[in-house]
Design an enzyme around this catalytic site. Structure first.
Site, PDB file in Angstrom:
ATOM      1  N   SER A 193       0.457  -1.019   0.100  1.00 51.41           N
ATOM      2  CA  SER A 193      -0.423   0.111   0.023  1.00 51.41           C
ATOM      3  C   SER A 193       0.818   1.378   0.108  1.00 51.41           C
ATOM      4  CB  SER A 193      -0.816   0.173   1.016  1.00 51.41           C
ATOM      5  OG  SER A 193       0.005  -0.021   2.676  1.00 51.41           O
ATOM      6  N   LYS A 219       1.385   3.859   7.563  1.00 54.61           N
ATOM      7  CA  LYS A 219       0.418   4.844   6.275  1.00 54.61           C
ATOM      8  C   LYS A 219       0.775   7.132   5.923  1.00 54.61           C
ATOM      9  CE  LYS A 219      -2.372   1.601   4.547  1.00 54.61           C
ATOM     10  NZ  LYS A 219      -2.154   1.267   4.689  1.00 54.61           N
TER      11      LYS A 219
END
Length: 148
Positions: free
Chosen positions: A65, A102
């Site tokens: 991701s 993230k």
């Protein structure tokens, strides 16, 4: 996402570190330049790469991701727990007991953990979720030599 308990008991081990040899020249990533074939001295990577050794941890990344940020599956990142996260930092966050890496986004009072890969959704933190930032990612060790 990884479990917090997996890395909760980590401590920095500084014994036996002697440093890495440093090349006295930069290497051109574009057109080649005349090479120097000697090295001078050694550098202590802890001093060179880490601001606060007591608060910094090496964490292996699992997943894809964050590839848009140059962080790939199997890479290792340095995470400094002493830094105060700000909007735009890449962080290791703990959401309801699970860890993830993230980009932290603070939008009009809302917290969003943004993926850096269009194939993965951002995580918008709801009022009912428990979120803490475990640390701020300061460096990615991207392995380019994959043979074993």
């Amino acid at each position: 996402m990884g479990e917090v308990a997996e890395i909760g008991a980590l401590e920095a081990d500084l014994t036996g570190f002697t440093g890495v040899a440093v090349a006295p020249v930069s290497v051109a990533a574009g057109f080649p330049s005349p090479a120097q074939d000697y090295f001078t001295g050694r550098v202590d990577l802890n001093k060179h790469l880490i601001k606060d050794i007591t608060c910094t941890f090496l964490v292996r990344v699992a997943g894809h991701s964050m590839e848009g940020a140059g962080i790939s599956d199997g890479d290792e990142v340095l995470v400094d727990r002493s830094l105060t996260p700000v909007d735009g930092d890449i962080v290791v966050a703990v959401i309801d007991g699970d860890m993830t890496i993230k980009r932290l986004r603070l939008d009009h009072g809302r917290v969003r953990l943004a993926a850096e890969n269009a194939g993965y959704p951002d995580i918008v933190i709801s009022e009912l979720s428990e979120l803490s930032v475990w640390g701020v990612v300061t460096l990615c060790l991207h392995h380019v030599y994959r043979r074993q």
